[in-house]
Each structure stands twice: as structure tokens, then as C-alpha cells.
Design a protein around this motif. Structure first.
Motif, PDB file in Angstrom:
ATOM      1  N   SER A 370       0.845  -1.191   0.000  1.00 40.14           N
ATOM      2  CA  SER A 370       0.000   0.000   0.000  1.00 40.14           C
ATOM      3  C   SER A 370       0.876   1.235   0.000  1.00 40.14           C
ATOM      4  CB  SER A 370      -0.928   0.020   1.223  1.00 40.14           C
ATOM      5  OG  SER A 370      -0.170   0.113   2.418  1.00 40.14           O
ATOM      6  N   ILE A 371       0.290   2.342  -0.400  1.00 40.47           N
ATOM      7  CA  ILE A 371       0.980   3.623  -0.394  1.00 40.47           C
ATOM      8  C   ILE A 371       0.094   4.623   0.333  1.00 40.47           C
ATOM      9  CG2 ILE A 371       0.054   4.336  -2.651  1.00 40.47           C
ATOM     10  CD1 ILE A 371       2.855   5.658  -3.121  1.00 40.47           C
ATOM     11  N   SER A 372       0.714   5.491   1.138  1.00 41.35           N
ATOM     12  CA  SER A 372      -0.030   6.457   1.948  1.00 41.35           C
ATOM     13  C   SER A 372       0.486   7.869   1.710  1.00 41.35           C
ATOM     14  CB  SER A 372       0.106   6.127   3.441  1.00 41.35           C
ATOM     15  OG  SER A 372      -0.449   4.862   3.735  1.00 41.35           O
ATOM     16  N   PHE A 373      -0.420   8.827   1.874  1.00 38.91           N
ATOM     17  CA  PHE A 373      -0.095  10.241   1.714  1.00 38.91           C
ATOM     18  C   PHE A 373      -0.656  11.013   2.905  1.00 38.91           C
ATOM     19  CE2 PHE A 373      -0.711   8.343  -2.446  1.00 38.91           C
ATOM     20  CZ  PHE A 373       0.432   8.724  -3.143  1.00 38.91           C
ATOM     21  N   SER A 374      -0.034  12.143   3.205  1.00 37.13           N
ATOM     22  CA  SER A 374      -0.578  13.031   4.225  1.00 37.13           C
ATOM     23  C   SER A 374      -0.201  14.473   3.902  1.00 37.13           C
ATOM     24  CB  SER A 374      -0.056  12.677   5.627  1.00 37.13           C
ATOM     25  OG  SER A 374       1.332  12.960   5.732  1.00 37.13           O
ATOM     26  N   TYR A 375      -1.072  15.377   4.311  1.00 35.54           N
ATOM     27  CA  TYR A 375      -0.763  16.815   4.231  1.00 35.54           C
ATOM     28  C   TYR A 375      -1.198  17.464   5.527  1.00 35.54           C
ATOM     29  CZ  TYR A 375      -1.061  21.777   3.382  1.00 35.54           C
ATOM     30  OH  TYR A 375      -0.921  23.144   3.523  1.00 35.54           O
ATOM     31  N   THR A 376      -0.304  18.260   6.108  1.00 36.15           N
ATOM     32  CA  THR A 376      -0.605  18.990   7.336  1.00 36.15           C
ATOM     33  C   THR A 376      -0.315  20.468   7.135  1.00 36.15           C
ATOM     34  OG1 THR A 376      -0.077  17.113   8.766  1.00 36.15           O
ATOM     35  CG2 THR A 376      -0.017  19.293   9.775  1.00 36.15           C
ATOM     36  N   GLY A 396      12.717  46.925  24.715  1.00 31.80           N
ATOM     37  CA  GLY A 396      11.880  46.710  23.544  1.00 31.80           C
ATOM     38  C   GLY A 396      11.259  45.326  23.555  1.00 31.80           C
ATOM     39  N   GLU A 397      10.667  44.989  22.422  1.00 31.65           N
ATOM     40  CA  GLU A 397       9.959  43.714  22.320  1.00 31.65           C
ATOM     41  C   GLU A 397      10.378  42.934  21.077  1.00 31.65           C
ATOM     42  OE1 GLU A 397       8.467  42.836  24.810  1.00 31.65           O
ATOM     43  OE2 GLU A 397       7.682  44.618  25.826  1.00 31.65           O
ATOM     44  N   ALA A 398      10.421  41.608  21.234  1.00 29.38           N
ATOM     45  CA  ALA A 398      10.639  40.692  20.111  1.00 29.38           C
ATOM     46  C   ALA A 398       9.354  39.916  19.890  1.00 29.38           C
ATOM     47  CB  ALA A 398      11.791  39.736  20.411  1.00 29.38           C
ATOM     48  N   ASN A 399       8.876  39.899  18.650  1.00 29.39           N
ATOM     49  CA  ASN A 399       7.643  39.203  18.284  1.00 29.39           C
ATOM     50  C   ASN A 399       7.966  38.089  17.303  1.00 29.39           C
ATOM     51  OD1 ASN A 399       6.212  41.271  19.744  1.00 29.39           O
ATOM     52  ND2 ASN A 399       6.440  42.579  17.936  1.00 29.39           N
ATOM     53  N   LEU A 400       7.405  36.899  17.537  1.00 29.04           N
ATOM     54  CA  LEU A 400       7.727  35.709  16.753  1.00 29.04           C
ATOM     55  C   LEU A 400       6.535  35.265  15.923  1.00 29.04           C
ATOM     56  CD1 LEU A 400       9.469  33.658  19.597  1.00 29.04           C
ATOM     57  CD2 LEU A 400      10.515  35.318  18.040  1.00 29.04           C
ATOM     58  N   GLU A 401       6.830  34.638  14.775  1.00 33.40           N
ATOM     59  CA  GLU A 401       5.757  34.156  13.903  1.00 33.40           C
ATOM     60  C   GLU A 401       6.233  32.911  13.159  1.00 33.40           C
ATOM     61  OE1 GLU A 401       3.077  35.791  10.117  1.00 33.40           O
ATOM     62  OE2 GLU A 401       4.159  37.196  11.424  1.00 33.40           O
ATOM     63  N   MET A 402       5.328  31.935  12.997  1.00 33.51           N
ATOM     64  CA  MET A 402       5.670  30.725  12.252  1.00 33.51           C
ATOM     65  C   MET A 402       4.422  30.088  11.676  1.00 33.51           C
ATOM     66  SD  MET A 402       7.665  27.225  13.461  1.00 33.51           S
ATOM     67  CE  MET A 402       9.329  27.805  13.142  1.00 33.51           C
ATOM     68  N   SER A 403       4.583  29.452  10.509  1.00 30.77           N
ATOM     69  CA  SER A 403       3.591  28.559   9.920  1.00 30.77           C
ATOM     70  C   SER A 403       4.347  27.472   9.172  1.00 30.77           C
ATOM     71  CB  SER A 403       2.642  29.303   8.978  1.00 30.77           C
ATOM     72  OG  SER A 403       3.361  29.827   7.863  1.00 30.77           O
ATOM     73  N   GLN A 404       3.651  26.391   8.770  1.00 24.28           N
ATOM     74  CA  GLN A 404       4.332  25.269   8.112  1.00 24.28           C
ATOM     75  C   GLN A 404       3.398  24.555   7.148  1.00 24.28           C
ATOM     76  OE1 GLN A 404       5.166  22.861  11.492  1.00 24.28           O
ATOM     77  NE2 GLN A 404       6.633  24.278  12.385  1.00 24.28           N
ATOM     78  N   ASN A 405       3.998  23.994   6.112  1.00 24.01           N
ATOM     79  CA  ASN A 405       3.339  23.018   5.253  1.00 24.01           C
ATOM     80  C   ASN A 405       4.141  21.722   5.331  1.00 24.01           C
ATOM     81  OD1 ASN A 405       1.141  24.552   3.857  1.00 24.01           O
ATOM     82  ND2 ASN A 405       2.876  25.822   3.225  1.00 24.01           N
ATOM     83  N   ILE A 406       3.435  20.593   5.531  1.00 26.46           N
ATOM     84  CA  ILE A 406       4.093  19.301   5.725  1.00 26.46           C
ATOM     85  C   ILE A 406       3.392  18.279   4.838  1.00 26.46           C
ATOM     86  CG2 ILE A 406       4.818  17.580   7.417  1.00 26.46           C
ATOM     87  CD1 ILE A 406       4.253  19.727   9.607  1.00 26.46           C
ATOM     88  N   LEU A 407       4.146  17.672   3.919  1.00 25.39           N
ATOM     89  CA  LEU A 407       3.589  16.716   2.961  1.00 25.39           C
ATOM     90  C   LEU A 407       4.386  15.420   3.038  1.00 25.39           C
ATOM     91  CD1 LEU A 407       1.571  16.289   0.588  1.00 25.39           C
ATOM     92  CD2 LEU A 407       3.389  17.096  -0.923  1.00 25.39           C
ATOM     93  N   GLY A 408       3.696  14.286   3.224  1.00 21.67           N
ATOM     94  CA  GLY A 408       4.396  13.009   3.386  1.00 21.67           C
ATOM     95  C   GLY A 408       3.887  11.939   2.456  1.00 21.67           C
ATOM     96  N   VAL A 409       4.765  10.993   2.109  1.00 21.76           N
ATOM     97  CA  VAL A 409       4.393   9.819   1.330  1.00 21.76           C
ATOM     98  C   VAL A 409       5.119   8.613   1.920  1.00 21.76           C
ATOM     99  CG1 VAL A 409       6.255  10.210  -0.361  1.00 21.76           C
ATOM    100  CG2 VAL A 409       4.266   8.804  -0.991  1.00 21.76           C
ATOM    101  N   ALA A 410       4.435   7.463   1.976  1.00 14.00           N
ATOM    102  CA  ALA A 410       5.021   6.267   2.596  1.00 14.00           C
ATOM    103  C   ALA A 410       4.572   5.019   1.856  1.00 14.00           C
ATOM    104  CB  ALA A 410       4.636   6.169   4.067  1.00 14.00           C
ATOM    105  N   TRP A 411       5.413   4.002   1.912  1.00 10.26           N
ATOM    106  CA  TRP A 411       5.145   2.707   1.289  1.00 10.26           C
ATOM    107  C   TRP A 411       5.173   1.634   2.363  1.00 10.26           C
ATOM    108  CZ3 TRP A 411       8.930  -1.242   1.181  1.00 10.26           C
ATOM    109  CH2 TRP A 411       8.597  -2.369   0.413  1.00 10.26           C
TER     110      TRP A 411
END
Length: 415
Positions: A370-376, A396-411
Motif C-alpha cells: 500500500s501507499i499512503s499520503f498526508s498533508y498537514t 523593547g519587544e521581540a515578536n515571533l511568527e511561524m507557519s508550516q506546510n508538511i507533505l508526506g508519502v510512505a510505502w
């Protein structure tokens, strides 16, 4: 493990495209592609042989199989500084490195009706930033600034079936990690560090260590399965090249974590599952100590990133659309590991992500394969500093920001 085997393993792991993660703090949100398709839900399920990374008791339900996968990890991280008395104000883009590739592999084998064993290789944590425009330049730093922490884990596990509905598991985990820092020359002196010369621009250093995992899975009713798992703190060697940066002369152990999960088979096609996980970042001094000047960098009580312990809540569904197609989806939410007062040093490690939304699917190519996929999508998160830059560093102030795209494939191959 013999010295020759250990050397071979370290060289193999060092040659892999190790990457840096930042999802639930700096732990990966799911240990395998199938788990990632449900936002990491796994403790009461038996996804694949890599699943032993989260609960070794699941091996008994798998049979014999091989798994291999690859995840594409694309984080977007940045920082803003305002109100600085030293002229640091501005927007800083930390994306000079990336995106990254994360490998996974494992096998499980049913030795008898009661005993199974397996090995899983997976990435579980790390952090990467690279600022071409150095946020610390006005303090005397030069060149690009950033850190690269990568961790690769190998867990060998045994699972034993206590009865028709209950199993327990135990695993031994070996972790290999490497770290580098650059552009922090402003702090590489006797005023700030207990070990000048061991703060920045020393290339990669590596460390390794051992820990254990314990787990239980039980089918408590005909439709409800529960799972419990615990992973010990892993005490690793010190990063000697960075003994003047991390507390305890370069210490960077892996935090203890534990959790409980459920899987409810609503009907033959639908399964609802969820996990709660606890990660104890604060007990690792280099991670949990707050930014303060009571002791210099690298000292036993030296400044750290000020991270808090977090609870992670995950909820997912599985839908058996046909004998060939299985669909998955999930969401997760975690506490914020970085307090608003600790954002300044975390310009280097802005692991502020709290929410994930995931989808996944598996297609049965044949009875064996089988083969599997995922997206987060790790949803964009911001933490605005509050009294985050000490007056000695201009305020002063430090402000942080982050986002992500995660794509996987497995056998997967079953035999």
C-alpha cells in the motif's frame, strides 16, 4: 551495541538528510506519515511499524511488515523587533535555509501469537533558523545568524500479548543529534558566557544517548481501544563545541513525554480516535531556564529558551471508503511553549505553533503493498513579546511568527 556497529549507525544517520522541526514545540506532530494524516493521533491505533515510536505495544496488532517514507517539511519563520534602544527594530526573515526532507523507516515481525518485535527509525525533534539579516548585528555579531538542531531516533521494541484483548510493549531508543550555531559573536565573551570560544561559529557538534519506552494497548469493549505510552528523558552527551551557549556546559537532553489515547470504532467504516500528550520541556535546563543574567551562558543555571511544559490534544477520524481506499483527517492543539516574556532568545528557536489540521489517505496497491499520503497545515501562530528584551540589551519587544506546510508519502509491504 558494539563500537563498530555504533560507528556504522552514527555514520549512516549523519549521512541522512536530517532536518529541523518545530511543530509541538520542537517535537514532530506525528511519528509516521499515517499518523501525520490524523494530526499525530496514534496511541491506541496500529498504523505501521514506525508507530512503535509512540506506543511499542501496538506491534502485536500489526503482523509482519516493512515501512518506508519521506516527508517534505516547509516552515516559514520570522521575527520583528520594536522599541529597541540599540537600534534593532525591524523585520527579520529566518528562512534562508529550507525546505527540508525527513526520512522514516521500520519493520515489524510477528514471532508468535503472543510476541512481536520491530525497529523504527524516525525524526522526532529539532529546530532551524537562518537570518541573513542578523538580528544581533548591532550588538557586534556578524554574518548570518541562526541555529540548526536535528535529532534522529532508532527504537527497537518488543510487544507481548497478555490476553486476547490486552498487550504491553517496551522499547530501547537510541538518539543521535547534531547542532550548530552562527552569528552570535556578541555573546561570545567573558561578560556573557562561562566558556568564551564555545558559543558560535564552531560548525556541527554531535551528541547521542539512550532511553526507554513503555506502552499498553487494551480493547476494553468490542468497539473501544485505549492506549498509554511513556518515553523516558534521554540523557545525551554534551555539545562540547557549544558549552558556552547551552546551560550545563552544552547539555541538551531529550525531554520526558507521555500520553493516553483512545480509538472508537463507530461502525465498520468509521473510527474516531484521539490522544493527549504531555512534553516536559521545562526540566531540560538548556530549554527551560529563562533568559536571565544571574549566571552566564553555559553555566549550570545559565540562560535557556524559557520553554514551558505543554499538553497536546489530538482528534482524528478514519474512514474506510472501500477495500482499497482509506481516508484520514485530524486536528490538534497544544499549549504555547514560549511565554511572551521569553521571545528574544527564541528568535533563534521560534517554535510557537499550536494548531495543526491534517488530511491523509492510503491506497491498497495489492494484498501485500500500500501507499499512503498526508498533508498537514501548521496554522500561522504569533507570540508578541511582553518585557521580552532586557534593559541591559536595550529593551523593547521581540515578536515571533511561524507557519508550516508538511507533505508526506510512505510505502508499506506486508508479508
Amino acid at each position: 551495541m558494539t563500537p563498530a556497529l555504533r560507528s556504522t549507525l552514527v555514520l549512516t544517520l549523519a549521512s541522512l538528510p536530517l532536518t529541523a522541526l518545530a511543530t509541538n514545540g520542537y517535537f514532530m506532530h506525528g511519528s509516521s506519515v499515517k499518523a501525520q494524516g490524523m494530526a499525530g493521533v496514534s496511541l491506541a491505533l496500529a498504523h505501521d511499524s514506525i508507530k512503535s515510536a509512540s506506543n511499542p505495544a501496538s506491534l502485536i496488532a500489526l503482523g509482519s511488515q516493512y515501512d518506508a517514507g519521506l516527508t517534505f517539511f516547509d516552515p516559514k519563520r520570522s521575527a520583528d523587533i520594536n522599541g529597541s534602544g540599540f537600534g534593532l527594530d525591524g523585520h527579520y526573515d529566518g528562512n534562508a535555509d529550507g525546505p527540508f526532507w525527513i526520512p522514516e523507516a521500520g519493520f515489524a515481525r510477528r514471532h508468535s501469537d503472543r510476541l512481536a518485535y520491530g525497529v523504527a527509525l524516525y525524526a522526532n525533534g529539532g529546530m532551524n533558523t537562518s537570518y541573513t539579516n542578523n538580528p544581533f548585528a548591532n550588538f557586534g555579531s556578524s554574518g548570518a545568524a541562526g541555529v540548526d538542531l536535528s535529532q534522529m531516533f532508532v527504537t527497537g521494541s518488543l510487544a507481548y500479548k497478555l490476553s486476547e484483548r490486552h498487550s504491553i510493549g517496551a522499547g530501547v531508543t537510541y538518539v543521535y543529534q547534531r547542532f550548530s550555531a552562527e552569528g552570535l559573536q556578541a555573546f561570545d565573551n567573558p561578560i556573557w558566557s562561562a566558556s568564551p570560544g564555545s558559543v558560535t561559529n564552531n560548525g556541527y557538534d554531535s551528541a547521542d544517548g539512550w532511553g526507554i519506552k513503555l506502552g499498553w494497548q487494551g480493547q476494553v469493549t468490542d468497539t473501544l481501544t485505549l492506549g498509554v505510552s511513556w518515553s523516558s528523558r534521554i540523557e545525551t552527551d554534551r555539545f562540547d563545541k557549544y558549552s558556552g551557549l547551552f546551560a550545563e556546559q552544552g547539555g541538551f537532553d531529550v525531554p520526558e513525554s507521555y500520553g493516553i489515547g483512545f480509538a472508537w470504532q463507530v461502525n465498520p467504516r468509521w473510527t474516531l480516535a484521539g490522544d493527549w500528550e504531555r512534553i516536559e520541556y521545562s526540566k531540560i535546563k538548556s530549554v527551560g531556564n529563562p533568559l536571565a543574567f544571574d549566571a552566564p551562558l553555559g553555566a549550570a543555571e545559565g540562560a535557556g529558551f524559557g520553554w514551558q511544559d505543554i499538553d497536546v490534544f489530538k482528534l482524528g477520524v478514519i474512514y474506510a471508503a472501500s477495500p482499497q481506499l482509506t481516508l484520514r483527517a485530524g486536528i490538534s492543539h497544544s499549549d504555547q511553549p514560549i511565554p511572551a516574556s521569553q521571545t528574544f532568545l527564541n528568535i533563534l528557536a521560534p517554535g510557537v505553533i499550536q494548531n495543526h489540521a491534517s488530511i491523509g489517505a492510503s491506497w491498497q496497491l495489492s494484498p501485500e503493498q500500500s501507499i499512503s499520503f498526508s498533508y498537514t497545515r501548521a496554522l500561522e501562530e504569533k507570540v508578541s513579546g511582553q518585557s521580552s528584551i532586557p534593559g541591559a540589551l536595550g529593551g523593547g519587544e521581540a515578536n515571533l511568527e511561524m507557519s508550516q506546510n508538511i507533505l508526506g508519502v510512505a510505502w508499506q509491504y506486508r508479508y
